[in-house]
Design a protein around this motif. Sequence first.
Motif, PDB file in Angstrom:
ATOM      1  N   TYR A   1      64.539  81.658  39.935  1.00 44.11           N
ATOM      2  CA  TYR A   1      64.971  82.740  39.056  1.00 44.11           C
ATOM      3  C   TYR A   1      66.358  82.561  38.438  1.00 44.11           C
ATOM      4  O   TYR A   1      66.629  83.047  37.338  1.00 44.11           O
ATOM      5  CB  TYR A   1      65.006  84.068  39.829  1.00 44.11           C
ATOM      6  N   CYS A   2      67.269  81.934  39.166  1.00 42.92           N
ATOM      7  CA  CYS A   2      68.689  82.065  38.847  1.00 42.92           C
ATOM      8  C   CYS A   2      69.028  81.672  37.406  1.00 42.92           C
ATOM      9  O   CYS A   2      69.697  82.413  36.694  1.00 42.92           O
ATOM     10  CB  CYS A   2      69.523  81.239  39.827  1.00 42.92           C
TER      11      CYS A   2
ATOM     12  N   GLU B   1      70.428  84.239  34.574  1.00 39.34           N
ATOM     13  CA  GLU B   1      71.730  83.948  33.962  1.00 39.34           C
ATOM     14  C   GLU B   1      71.606  83.863  32.445  1.00 39.34           C
ATOM     15  O   GLU B   1      72.495  84.329  31.714  1.00 39.34           O
ATOM     16  CB  GLU B   1      72.284  82.643  34.525  1.00 39.34           C
TER      17      GLU B   1
ATOM     18  N   ASP C   1      68.454  78.184  45.260  1.00 35.50           N
ATOM     19  CA  ASP C   1      68.337  79.063  44.094  1.00 35.50           C
ATOM     20  C   ASP C   1      68.628  80.507  44.479  1.00 35.50           C
ATOM     21  O   ASP C   1      69.294  81.237  43.731  1.00 35.50           O
ATOM     22  CB  ASP C   1      66.929  78.949  43.499  1.00 35.50           C
TER      23      ASP C   1
ATOM     24  N   THR D   1      70.562  81.476  46.943  1.00 30.20           N
ATOM     25  CA  THR D   1      72.009  81.549  47.190  1.00 30.20           C
ATOM     26  C   THR D   1      72.781  81.703  45.884  1.00 30.20           C
ATOM     27  O   THR D   1      73.708  82.510  45.774  1.00 30.20           O
ATOM     28  CB  THR D   1      72.484  80.296  47.946  1.00 30.20           C
ATOM     29  N   HIS D   2      72.397  80.942  44.872  1.00 30.78           N
ATOM     30  CA  HIS D   2      73.062  81.040  43.567  1.00 30.78           C
ATOM     31  C   HIS D   2      72.804  82.410  42.931  1.00 30.78           C
ATOM     32  O   HIS D   2      73.697  82.980  42.293  1.00 30.78           O
ATOM     33  CB  HIS D   2      72.561  79.928  42.643  1.00 30.78           C
ATOM     34  N   LEU D   3      71.592  82.938  43.129  1.00 29.19           N
ATOM     35  CA  LEU D   3      71.271  84.251  42.583  1.00 29.19           C
ATOM     36  C   LEU D   3      72.096  85.337  43.275  1.00 29.19           C
ATOM     37  O   LEU D   3      72.546  86.293  42.630  1.00 29.19           O
ATOM     38  CB  LEU D   3      69.773  84.535  42.760  1.00 29.19           C
ATOM     39  N   GLU D   4      72.304  85.195  44.583  1.00 28.12           N
ATOM     40  CA  GLU D   4      73.136  86.149  45.313  1.00 28.12           C
ATOM     41  C   GLU D   4      74.552  86.184  44.739  1.00 28.12           C
ATOM     42  O   GLU D   4      75.141  87.260  44.563  1.00 28.12           O
ATOM     43  CB  GLU D   4      73.176  85.769  46.801  1.00 28.12           C
ATOM     44  N   THR D   5      75.090  85.014  44.437  1.00 32.34           N
ATOM     45  CA  THR D   5      76.434  84.938  43.850  1.00 32.34           C
ATOM     46  C   THR D   5      76.448  85.553  42.456  1.00 32.34           C
ATOM     47  O   THR D   5      77.371  86.309  42.100  1.00 32.34           O
ATOM     48  CB  THR D   5      76.895  83.473  43.779  1.00 32.34           C
ATOM     49  N   LEU D   6      75.429  85.267  41.676  1.00 35.21           N
ATOM     50  CA  LEU D   6      75.360  85.762  40.302  1.00 35.21           C
ATOM     51  C   LEU D   6      75.258  87.285  40.261  1.00 35.21           C
ATOM     52  O   LEU D   6      75.946  87.941  39.465  1.00 35.21           O
ATOM     53  CB  LEU D   6      74.145  85.142  39.597  1.00 35.21           C
TER      54      LEU D   6
END
Length: 311
Positions: A175-176, A180, A295, A297-302
């Motif tokens: 998803y990330c 974005e 992915d 983890t990156h979505l959590e940050t985003l």
Amino acid sequence: MSSPTAGRRDRAIRLPQFLIVGAMRSATTSLWETIRQHPQIYMPTLKEPHFFVQPEYQDLLSKGGKELLKKRTPANLDEYVSLFAAGEAHQLCGEASASYFLLPEISIPRIRATLGDIRIVISLRNPYERTWSEFKTHHKDQFLPDPGAYFTRRVLEALRGDGSTAAQYISQSLYCARVEAFLSSFSRVHIIVLDDLLREPRATLQSLYAFLGIDPAFGLHSLLYKNESVGIPMVSSTSLGALNVIKPLVQALLVASLGEQRWPVVKTKLYRKLRKKPRMPESAREALRGLFQPDITHLETLLQREFSCWS
């Protein structure tokens, strides 16, 4: 994309002011059915116009899928505009096409060019469960003795790059980058997480109504479930072998006796009786973890929120 016809200039042309863009198998149909009940919302009866990803989305489908899509989706801007002609002046117009999230590099420039900086609603689901749900949907009319083992094999093939159809299910669950892309292209983006919608439907729907700028008092506060996964017809390996041998003959006999119009109805009932809802095997989940977890983890940050339940 052509401009709307001159014959329509005597009245206001309605175009969407918001889009529900996906992801697929993440309750977009249920959201569409729920919020279109609100008196301040107008959404056409055609869910998934796919207008901003044609013809590219069509190229991803099977021959039967392409033919069906050509029959039911707008071919040009005039036809797209006509979907919203019945909307009243006080209603907010919208539509839902999960394919826009699938192909953001195609959909976003076209949406911006035609609709401008409109409101975007993105529905997300646990990527493991979304992948499994799409697999079950695509195999709902196929006999499988062990769907879990079959799915795991296809996942491993996809991860090795062996051209498995599971690669498509997996890719749609990353998803990330897609989220974005929409966040960087539109100033008003609302994320709905299916876990929240199922756990707290009232609060989640009210938040969506507030985002759309409509009165939450008139909206539904529970989800109208639509297009749920129906399971897979499961039979033993021995039965499957016998079915594959006699299936053409039996089908020909049934079509001859029932007629071509009644046979599809009977066929659907037969498959429904055999459908089961197996759980996604842990072996497949473990195989996907190395791809999905970074992915997530990156979505959590985003999005500045955790998805610890997505594991």
